[in-house]
Design an enzyme around this catalytic site. Structure first.
Site, short mmCIF file in Angstrom:
data_model
loop_
_atom_site.label_atom_id
_atom_site.label_comp_id
_atom_site.label_asym_id
_atom_site.label_seq_id
_atom_site.Cartn_x
_atom_site.Cartn_y
_atom_site.Cartn_z
N HIS B 63 1.19 -1.20 0.05
CA HIS B 63 0.14 0.00 -0.01
C HIS B 63 1.24 1.34 -0.23
CE1 HIS B 63 -3.55 -2.59 0.45
NE2 HIS B 63 -2.66 -3.13 1.47
N LEU B 64 0.82 1.85 -1.17
CA LEU B 64 1.73 3.17 -1.07
C LEU B 64 0.96 4.20 -0.78
CD1 LEU B 64 3.54 2.47 -4.74
CD2 LEU B 64 4.30 1.63 -1.93
N ASP B 153 -8.68 -5.10 -1.89
CA ASP B 153 -8.32 -5.50 -1.33
C ASP B 153 -8.11 -4.62 0.32
OD1 ASP B 153 -6.49 -6.51 0.24
OD2 ASP B 153 -5.02 -5.13 0.53
N HIS B 233 -2.64 -12.91 1.13
CA HIS B 233 -1.58 -13.12 2.89
C HIS B 233 -3.41 -13.72 3.55
CE1 HIS B 233 -5.49 -10.48 2.86
NE2 HIS B 233 -5.57 -8.84 2.93
N ASP B 306 2.11 -7.22 2.60
CA ASP B 306 1.49 -6.45 2.92
C ASP B 306 1.36 -4.88 3.45
OD1 ASP B 306 -1.50 -4.91 3.17
OD2 ASP B 306 -2.14 -7.52 4.68
N PHE B 324 -6.30 -1.13 10.96
CA PHE B 324 -5.72 -2.53 10.55
C PHE B 324 -4.16 -2.36 9.69
CE2 PHE B 324 -9.81 -4.23 11.21
CZ PHE B 324 -9.62 -4.41 11.87
#
Lengths: 326, 429
Positions: B63-64, B153, B233, B306, B324
C-alpha cells in the site's frame, strides 16, 4: 475474618497502576484485601476522613455511564482527603475529534495524580499508562477487566466465608462480554478458588478453560454445591442480536430463582456487581433474600478502593524515594 | 556509460537454477553477462565478496497510499522503503482515495510513478467500482492502461456472484483476481484473532473460519469458471489445507503469505499493541506452523509484505479504534530469513524464489530472474548485517510495526533497478 499474618513479612504492593488482576501477584491481591480490611472500620467512624491523599488530585474520567463505581471511587478518594474531580465524557466530545490521549493529557496538565478511567474499549487504560505520568486505575475497560470489582467481590467472599482458597465460585451469565468475569477469574484462581463459569454457549468465550475454570451450560449443574454464585448482568446494550434467542428464554434457562438455589450449598452467597435486572438474571426473592450480599458488596467497594488508592500512592512514593536515593 | 560489474558475489537465481559464485555484468539497463572472471574495463565495480547477489524482490502486495493518504506514505517514500528492503518491483494496491477503479486513476498512478518512484510500480486496480462490491470495473481498459491484477484488498469481494463474474471475465485476459478473504458477516467488528488472546483481553474476535469460508468459495468458483484466483495474505491452517487441495485438483489458485504471519502470533497483541493489529489478524501458533509448512511445500507460492503504513496519530488510539495494518517492505527479507532460513527450515534458494520469480510469474511480469537480457533488477544482500528497526533508519513515512525496536539480521546493501544503483549502504542513491 481476616487475620494479620504476623509470622510472615508484610505483603508488598509494587504496582504503579491498577490495570487488571491479571497483572497482580497473589501477594499483591492479599495485600489489597488486608488493607481494605483495615480501612473498613473507618467507614463507621464519626469523623471518616484520613489525610492519606491530602493535596493529591484524583480524577474520575468516565467515558461510559456509571453511577455506582464512580460514586464509590469518589467517596473512597474523599475519605482519604484527596481533591476529586469528576470528568464525565459523553460520546459528543469523541465526535468533536479529540483523541482519548489528548483528553487524558489535558487532564494531567490540570494536575492529576491519579486518573480513574472507565472506557468502552479494552486496553484504554494501558494506553494511558504508557503515555502519562499519573497513576491509572482501570474502572472498567470494555469487556476486558474491572479489577476493583474483582477485588471487592473477593473481599466480600473472604469476609463472609473466612477464606477464598477451596471455595467453589460460579460466575453465571454473559461471560463473553463481562469485565467482571475476567477480573474475578484472574483473582479467584490466583487465590486458590475453584472457579466455574456458567451461561449460554454463545456467551462463553472459546478456550476459557485455559484460565483454569470449568465451563457449564446447564444452570443446575453449574451451581451444584457452589459456595458463591456471582451473577452477571445481561448487558443488553452490548449484545448483538442472536447471541441468545430472547430475554424470556434466558430467564427460563438461566434466571436464578429460589427454586433453583437449592442445588447450591445451603449457605451459598449470592453476589451481583449491579445494576441488576430484577426478574431476568435474578428473581426478586433471590436478590433480596437471606443469601444475598449485594448491598454489602457496595459498602465493601469503598474500603477496597480506599486500599487501592492508598497502596498506589505508597508504591509511587517508595519508587520516587528509591530514584532519589540512586 | 560503462555499466556495472558485480564481482565475487554468490548468485542465487532460482529461475535459472543458479546457486554459485558468479560475476554479473549490467549494461544498458539489462543483464549483459553472468559468469566467472568477468571483466569490463569501463564498468563501475561493486565488490560483492561475501554477499549474495539475488534477483530484485517482487512484492505482490504493498500500500503506497498515494493518492489520498500522503500523510501515511507516498510513492516516493514507499518505493524508497521498497528499495531499502531489496524490492525492485511492487504491486500497488488500489484502495487509495480515490480508489483506482477507472482510467483516470491508473493514468494518475502511472505519471506519479514515473515522476517519483525509485523502483518499478505495477498497479492493481479494483475489482468493483469504489470497492463497493456492487459493479465490476472496466477490466479490459484498465489492463490496457497497465493494471496487472484486480483486487478489492482491504475488503473481501463478499458477493459470490460478483467474484464469479470477475474471475470469468478476467480469465480472457489471463490476469489474476487477488482476494482479501475475510467474510464480513463473520468478521463483523472483530479486531483480533478469535482465540486465546481475544478471550483474555475481551476484544472481539475474528474467527479463522471467516477466512476459510471465502477461500473455499473462491477455489470453488475458480474451478467452475476457470479464472486465476490469488489468495492474499493467508493466515489460517484450514485455508492452507484448502489451497493445497485446490492445487491438487488443478484449480488455478495461487497464494501469498506475509512475513508477519510467518513470524508472529496473536501473542503480539497481548499488551494491546496497536502495531500488531492487522487484517487478517495474527493467529495461533498452530496456524503459523501451517503457514510455514505451506510455504515449504509450495501450497503458498509467494511471500508478500502487505506493507500498510499508518501514522502515529492513527495508531496511538485504543485498540478497537486503531486501523488495521503494519509496514513491512524494509525488513521483510530479514524477518523471513531469520524465521525460515536461519532456523534451517528452508534453504535460501527457496526463500529467494518465493520473493522473486514466483511472485513475478503470478502477475505475468517478466521479472525476478538474472537471465541474460532481463531487466537488471538486482538485490545484493549481506546475510550477516544486523539492523535495529527504528524510526531513525526507516525510510517509510510510517513506523507502524511490532518489529520496531527489534534487531534483525540479513539486509540488502545494494539495490539496482533497471541497471541503476538506487540504494546503497543505507542510502537512496
Amino acid at each position: 475474618m481476616i487475620e494479620a499474618r504476623k509470622d510472615e513479612k508484610p505483603l508488598e504492593f509494587r504496582q504503579e497502576h491498577l490495570l487488571g488482576l491479571e497483572y497482580l501477584a497473589r501477594e499483591e491481591i492479599e495485600c489489597v484485601l488486608q488493607n481494605a480490611a483495615a480501612f473498613k472500620p473507618t467507614l463507621d467512624q464519626k469523623v471518616k476522613k484520613m489525610p492519606t491523599l491530602l493535596g493529591k488530585t484524583v480524577v474520575n474520567l468516565f467515558f461510559e455511564n456509571s453511577t455506582r463505581t464512580r460514586t464509590s471511587f469518589e467517596i473512597a478518594a474523599k475519605r482519604l482527603s484527596a481533591d476529586v474531580i469528576n470528568f464525565t465524557v459523553g460520546t459528543s466530545s469523541v465526535a468533536k475529534g479529540e483523541s482519548l490521549l489528548d483528553t487524558a493529557r489535558t487532564i494531567e496538565a490540570l494536575g492529576s495524580d491519579i486518573i480513574i478511567m472507565r472506557h468502552s474499549c479494552p486496553g484504554a487504560c494501558h494506553l494511558l499508562a504508557s503515555h502519562l505520568r499519573s497513576a491509572i486505575i482501570n474502572a472498567g475497560d470494555g469487556c476486558h477487566e474491572h479489577p476493583t470489582q474483582g477485588l471487592l467481590d473477593m473481599f466480600t467472599m473472604r469476609e463472609k466465608k473466612g477464606r477464598i482458597e477451596g471455595l467453589t465460585v460460579t460466575i453465571l451469565g454473559d461471560i463473553l462480554h463481562s469485565r467482571v468475569a475476567r477480573s474475578n477469574i484472574w483473582g479467584l484462581t490466583k487465590l486458590g478458588a475453584h472457579v466455574r463459569v456458567c451461561g449460554p454457549r454463545t456467551l462463553i468465550p472459546r478456550g476459557i478453560e485455559e484460565l483454569g475454570v470449568q465451563v457449564f451450560y446447564n444452570l443446575e449443574q453449574g451451581i451444584r454445591d457452589a459456595d458463591v454464585i456471582n451473577i452477571l448482568r445481561i448487558q443488553r446494550e452490548r449484545m448483538d442480536s442472536n447471541m441468545f434467542p430472547s430475554i424470556r428464554e434466558y430467564r427460563l434457562l438461566y434466571g436464578l430463582t429460589h427454586e433453583r438455589l437449592r442445588f447450591a450449598k445451603p449457605d451459598v452467597l449470592i453476589m451481583h456487581p449491579g445494576p441488576i435486572n430484577r426478574g431476568i438474571e435474578i428473581s426478586q426473592g433471590v436478590a433480596d433474600g437471606e443469601h444475598s450480599v449485594i448491598n454489602q458488596q457496595v459498602t465493601n467497594g469503598v474500603a477496597v478502593r480506599m486500599a487501592v488508592l492508598f497502596l498506589l500512592r505508597q508504591a509511587r512514593a517508595q519508587k520516587t524515594e528509591l530514584e532519589k536515593a540512586e | 556509460m560503462g555499466g556495472i560489474l558485480i564481482k565475487n558475489g554468490h548468485i542465487i537465481d532460482p529461475a535459472n537454477r543458479v546457486d554459485a559464485r558468479r560475476d554479473v555484468l549490467v549494461e544498458g539497463g539489462r543483464i549483459a553477462a553472468v559468469g566467472t572472471g568477468l571483466s569490463a574495463p569501463d564498468a563501475q565495480v561493486i565488490d560483492a565478496a561475501g554477499l549474495y547477489v539475488l534477483p530484485g524482490f517482487v512484492d505482490l502486495h504493498a500500500h503506497l497510499r498515494e493518492p489520498g493518504r500522503e500523510d501515511e506514505e507516498t510513492i516516493r517514500t514507499g518505493t524508497r522503503a521498497a528499495a531499502a528492503g531489496g524490492f525492485t518491483s511492487v504491486c500497488a494496491m488500489p484502495n487509495t482515495t480515490p480508489i483506482i477503479d477507472r482510467a483516470t486513476g491508473i493514468n494518475y498512478l502511472r505519471s506519479a510513478t514515473q515522476r517519483d518512484a525509485v523502483v518499478n510500480v505495477f498497479p492493481a486496480a479494483a475489482v468493483t467500482v469504489g470497492q463497493q462490491g456492487k459493479e465490476i470495473t472496466e477490466f479490459g481498459d484498465l489492463i490496457q492502461r497497465g493494471a496487472v491484477a484486480f483486487t478489492d484488498d482491504g475488503h473481501c469481494v463478499a458477493d459470490a456472484e460478483i467474484m464469479r463474474r470477475a474471475l470469468e471475465y478476467t480469465a480472457m485476459f489471463d490476469v489474476p483476481v487477488l482476494d482479501h478473504c475475510e467474510d464480513p458477516m463473520l468478521k463483523r467488528d472483530g479486531v483480533i484473532h478469535e482465540g486465546r488472546v481475544s478471550m483474555m483481553l475481551g476484544l472481539r474476535g475474528i474467527p479463522a473460519v471467516s477466512e476459510t469460508v471465502i477461500v473455499a468459495r473462491d477455489i470453488a468458483l475458480a474451478e467452475y469458471v476457470g479464472g486465476h484466483v490469488h489468495i492474499q495474505h493467508v493466515s489460517a491452517r484450514r485455508s492452507v489445507e484448502l489451497i493445497r487441495e485446490g492445487k491438487r485438483r488443478g484449480v488455478r489458485v495461487t497464494a501469498e503469505v506475509t512475513p508477519h504471519h510467518l513470524a508472529l502470533t496473536e501473542e503480539a497483541c497481548l499488551n494491546f499493541d496497536t502495531n500488531a493489529k492487522v487484517a487478517p489478524p495474527l493467529r495461533s501458533e498452530d496456524d503459523r506452523q501451517a503457514l510455514i509448512e505451506g510455504l515449504l511445500d509450495g501450497t503458498l507460492d509467494a511471500i508478500a509484505t502487505d506493507h500498510a503504513p499508518h501514522t502515529d496519530i492513527e495508531k496511538d488510539m485504543v485498540f478497537t479504534e486503531a486501523p488495521f495494518g503494519m509496514i513491512g517492505l524494509e525488513f521483510a527479507f530479514a524477518v523471513c530469513h531469520g524465521e525460515l532460513v536461519a532456523t534451517g527450515r528452508m534453504d535460501l534458494a527457496m526463500l529467494v524464489a518465493r520473493m522473486t520469480a514466483i511472485p513475478a510469474a503470478i502477475l505475468r511480469l517478466n521479472k525476478g530472474t538474472l537471465s541474460v537480457g532481463a531487466d537488471a533488477d538486482i538485490t545484493i544482500v549481506d546475510l550477516g548485517l544486523e539492523k535495529t528497526v527504528s524510526r531513525g533508519t526507516l525510510l517509510s513515512k510510517s513506523y507502524n510495526t511490532p518489529f520496531l525496536g527489534k534487531t534483525l539480521r540479513g539486509f540488502p546493501v545494494h539495490t539496482l533497478v533497471g541497471g541503476r544503483l538506487v540504494y546503497s549502504n543505507g542510502r537512496i542513491v
